[in-house]
Design a protein around this motif. Structure first.
Motif, PDB file in Angstrom:
ATOM      1  N   LEU A  33     -14.841  -7.741   9.145  1.00 35.08           N
ATOM      2  CA  LEU A  33     -14.417  -6.738   8.161  1.00 35.08           C
ATOM      3  C   LEU A  33     -15.576  -5.849   7.736  1.00 35.08           C
ATOM      4  N   ASN A  34     -16.745  -6.439   7.518  1.00 36.75           N
ATOM      5  CA  ASN A  34     -17.928  -5.626   7.196  1.00 36.75           C
ATOM      6  C   ASN A  34     -18.256  -4.666   8.333  1.00 36.75           C
ATOM      7  N   GLY A  35     -18.066  -5.126   9.574  1.00 38.21           N
ATOM      8  CA  GLY A  35     -18.295  -4.253  10.714  1.00 38.21           C
ATOM      9  C   GLY A  35     -17.327  -3.076  10.732  1.00 38.21           C
ATOM     10  N   LEU A  36     -16.051  -3.330  10.435  1.00 38.32           N
ATOM     11  CA  LEU A  36     -15.065  -2.243  10.388  1.00 38.32           C
ATOM     12  C   LEU A  36     -15.394  -1.257   9.270  1.00 38.32           C
ATOM     13  N   ILE A  37     -15.804  -1.787   8.115  1.00 33.63           N
ATOM     14  CA  ILE A  37     -16.209  -0.917   7.001  1.00 33.63           C
ATOM     15  C   ILE A  37     -17.384  -0.048   7.436  1.00 33.63           C
ATOM     16  N   ASP A  38     -18.351  -0.634   8.135  1.00 36.41           N
ATOM     17  CA  ASP A  38     -19.512   0.112   8.620  1.00 36.41           C
ATOM     18  C   ASP A  38     -19.087   1.247   9.554  1.00 36.41           C
ATOM     19  N   LEU A  39     -18.147   0.977  10.458  1.00 31.51           N
ATOM     20  CA  LEU A  39     -17.673   2.017  11.371  1.00 31.51           C
ATOM     21  C   LEU A  39     -17.036   3.176  10.615  1.00 31.51           C
ATOM     22  N   VAL A  40     -16.217   2.867   9.608  1.00 31.52           N
ATOM     23  CA  VAL A  40     -15.574   3.912   8.803  1.00 31.52           C
ATOM     24  C   VAL A  40     -16.627   4.724   8.060  1.00 31.52           C
ATOM     25  N   GLU A  41     -17.599   4.050   7.486  1.00 34.56           N
ATOM     26  CA  GLU A  41     -18.662   4.752   6.759  1.00 34.56           C
ATOM     27  C   GLU A  41     -19.498   5.623   7.691  1.00 34.56           C
TER      28      GLU A  41
ATOM     29  N   TYR B  21       0.821  -1.217   0.000  1.00 27.55           N
ATOM     30  CA  TYR B  21       0.000   0.000   0.000  1.00 27.55           C
ATOM     31  C   TYR B  21       0.858   1.272   0.000  1.00 27.55           C
ATOM     32  N   ASP B  22       2.083   1.163  -0.469  1.00 22.28           N
ATOM     33  CA  ASP B  22       3.028   2.276  -0.389  1.00 22.28           C
ATOM     34  C   ASP B  22       2.540   3.548  -1.077  1.00 22.28           C
ATOM     35  N   ASN B  23       1.801   3.430  -2.162  1.00 24.07           N
ATOM     36  CA  ASN B  23       1.322   4.605  -2.893  1.00 24.07           C
ATOM     37  C   ASN B  23      -0.096   4.997  -2.503  1.00 24.07           C
ATOM     38  N   THR B  24      -0.547   4.536  -1.350  1.00 24.02           N
ATOM     39  CA  THR B  24      -1.901   4.814  -0.881  1.00 24.02           C
ATOM     40  C   THR B  24      -1.832   5.760   0.309  1.00 24.02           C
ATOM     41  N   GLU B  25      -2.666   6.804   0.284  1.00 30.69           N
ATOM     42  CA  GLU B  25      -2.710   7.718   1.426  1.00 30.69           C
ATOM     43  C   GLU B  25      -3.455   7.046   2.576  1.00 30.69           C
ATOM     44  N   VAL B  26      -2.790   6.961   3.723  1.00 27.04           N
ATOM     45  CA  VAL B  26      -3.360   6.341   4.915  1.00 27.04           C
ATOM     46  C   VAL B  26      -3.141   7.286   6.085  1.00 27.04           C
ATOM     47  N   THR B  27      -4.222   7.579   6.816  1.00 30.04           N
ATOM     48  CA  THR B  27      -4.105   8.452   7.991  1.00 30.04           C
ATOM     49  C   THR B  27      -4.379   7.723   9.300  1.00 30.04           C
ATOM     50  N   LYS B  28      -5.030   6.559   9.219  1.00 28.19           N
ATOM     51  CA  LYS B  28      -5.339   5.772  10.416  1.00 28.19           C
ATOM     52  C   LYS B  28      -5.341   4.290  10.044  1.00 28.19           C
ATOM     53  N   ILE B  29      -5.042   3.470  11.042  1.00 28.08           N
ATOM     54  CA  ILE B  29      -5.192   2.022  10.941  1.00 28.08           C
ATOM     55  C   ILE B  29      -6.335   1.655  11.888  1.00 28.08           C
ATOM     56  N   LEU B  30      -7.254   0.802  11.427  1.00 27.16           N
ATOM     57  CA  LEU B  30      -8.372   0.356  12.259  1.00 27.16           C
ATOM     58  C   LEU B  30      -8.419  -1.161  12.260  1.00 27.16           C
ATOM     59  N   THR B  31      -8.558  -1.734  13.457  1.00 26.27           N
ATOM     60  CA  THR B  31      -8.719  -3.167  13.618  1.00 26.27           C
ATOM     61  C   THR B  31      -9.762  -3.420  14.692  1.00 26.27           C
ATOM     62  N   ILE B  32      -9.940  -4.684  15.018  1.00 25.60           N
ATOM     63  CA  ILE B  32     -10.904  -5.070  16.045  1.00 25.60           C
ATOM     64  C   ILE B  32     -10.157  -5.871  17.113  1.00 25.60           C
ATOM     65  N   GLU B  33     -10.523  -5.666  18.377  1.00 24.95           N
ATOM     66  CA  GLU B  33      -9.838  -6.422  19.420  1.00 24.95           C
ATOM     67  C   GLU B  33     -10.261  -7.882  19.368  1.00 24.95           C
ATOM     68  N   SER B  34      -9.471  -8.777  19.786  1.00 19.21           N
ATOM     69  CA  SER B  34      -8.170  -8.540  20.351  1.00 19.21           C
ATOM     70  C   SER B  34      -7.053  -8.998  19.419  1.00 19.21           C
ATOM     71  N   SER B  35      -7.288 -10.054  18.657  1.00 16.52           N
ATOM     72  CA  SER B  35      -6.212 -10.609  17.839  1.00 16.52           C
ATOM     73  C   SER B  35      -5.764  -9.686  16.703  1.00 16.52           C
ATOM     74  N   GLY B  36      -6.611  -8.792  16.281  1.00 20.29           N
ATOM     75  CA  GLY B  36      -6.223  -7.874  15.213  1.00 20.29           C
ATOM     76  C   GLY B  36      -5.180  -6.856  15.646  1.00 20.29           C
ATOM     77  N   ILE B  37      -5.114  -6.568  16.936  1.00 25.31           N
ATOM     78  CA  ILE B  37      -4.206  -5.527  17.426  1.00 25.31           C
ATOM     79  C   ILE B  37      -2.749  -5.861  17.134  1.00 25.31           C
TER      80      ILE B  37
ATOM     81  N   TYR C   8     -22.345 -13.032  18.645  1.00 24.27           N
ATOM     82  CA  TYR C   8     -22.357 -11.660  18.142  1.00 24.27           C
ATOM     83  C   TYR C   8     -21.729 -10.737  19.171  1.00 24.27           C
ATOM     84  N   TYR C   9     -21.023  -9.728  18.669  1.00 25.66           N
ATOM     85  CA  TYR C   9     -20.448  -8.687  19.521  1.00 25.66           C
ATOM     86  C   TYR C   9     -20.892  -7.329  19.006  1.00 25.66           C
ATOM     87  N   ASN C  10     -21.230  -6.458  19.927  1.00 13.62           N
ATOM     88  CA  ASN C  10     -21.444  -5.059  19.587  1.00 13.62           C
ATOM     89  C   ASN C  10     -20.086  -4.381  19.744  1.00 13.62           C
ATOM     90  N   VAL C  11     -19.507  -3.896  18.656  1.00 11.02           N
ATOM     91  CA  VAL C  11     -18.182  -3.270  18.725  1.00 11.02           C
ATOM     92  C   VAL C  11     -18.322  -1.758  18.593  1.00 11.02           C
TER      93      VAL C  11
END
Length: 191
Positions: free
Chosen positions: A133-141, A46-62, A104-107
């Motif tokens: 991943l769909n949940g993370l996309i939803d949070l960003v949106e 992703y070297d040529n991609t503008e990135v300002t934040k990284i988002l993951t979900i706890e816990s193993s994604g961290i 199910y988890y409410n994140v």
């Protein structure tokens, strides 16, 4: 990524129900040197991609997201599976299904940590059915921000999550994409 695939072959365990246990190096005991190499590879991809934040979900994604954030020199935000007393203010919230825990988890993420100006790179350890991943996309949106791309350590290509999300137009880079897990414990990776 050959390094990760070789480690999965060596130390991964195939369990009933299409579960791949990688606890000895990725999500219980962590091989920090392997994760550093993974972070460098995601930065290269992703070297040529503008990135300002990284988002993951706890816990193993961290653990997977940390070296990626370090390589991009941007903050790492993680969605919490439980709202605790020290998490307050306006919240972004979504529901995800945990394939591993069968519940199910409410994140939640505090709204102040993702702004409409952000270009967010999503990072997770596994991609199977795509719920997290769909949940993370939803949070960003919800934040009005943009998904810059998706970084996945291990994708179960034989499950439909990755293809469904790609059809929505999101770029996914998986370092190890599994084509098939056999009952004898052997794993076949996609080319």
């Amino acid at each position: 990524m050959e390094l990760l695939e070789n480690r999965i072959r060596k130390d991964g365990e195939v369990l009933p129900g299409n579960i791949l246990k990688v606890s000895s190096f990725l999500n219980h005991q962590i091989d920090v040197f392997l994760l550093d190499e993974m972070g460098k590879e995601f930065k290269r991809l992703y070297d040529n991609t503008e990135v300002t934040k990284i988002l993951t979900i706890e816990s193993s994604g961290i653990a997977v997201a940390y070296p990626v954030a370090r390589e991009f020199k941007v903050p790492l935000v993680f969605a919490k599976k439980h709202q605790s007393s020290n998490v307050n203010g306006e919240m972004l919230s979504t529901v995800v299904w945990s394939y591993t825990h069968s519940e199910y988890y409410n994140v939640v993420v505090q709204k102040r940590y993702i702004s409409p100006e952000d270009k967010v790179l999503l990072v997770d350890d596994f991609l199977a059915n795509g719920s997290a991943l769909n949940g993370l996309i939803d949070l960003v949106e919800q934040a009005g921000a943009k998904v810059a791309g998706v970084c996945i350590a291990i994708e179960k290509g034989f499950q439909n999550g990755g293809e469904e999300i790609r059809r929505k137009g999101y770029r996914i880079e998986s370092l190890a994409k599994i084509k098939k897990m056999n009952e004898d414990g052997s794993i076949v990776f996609e080319d």
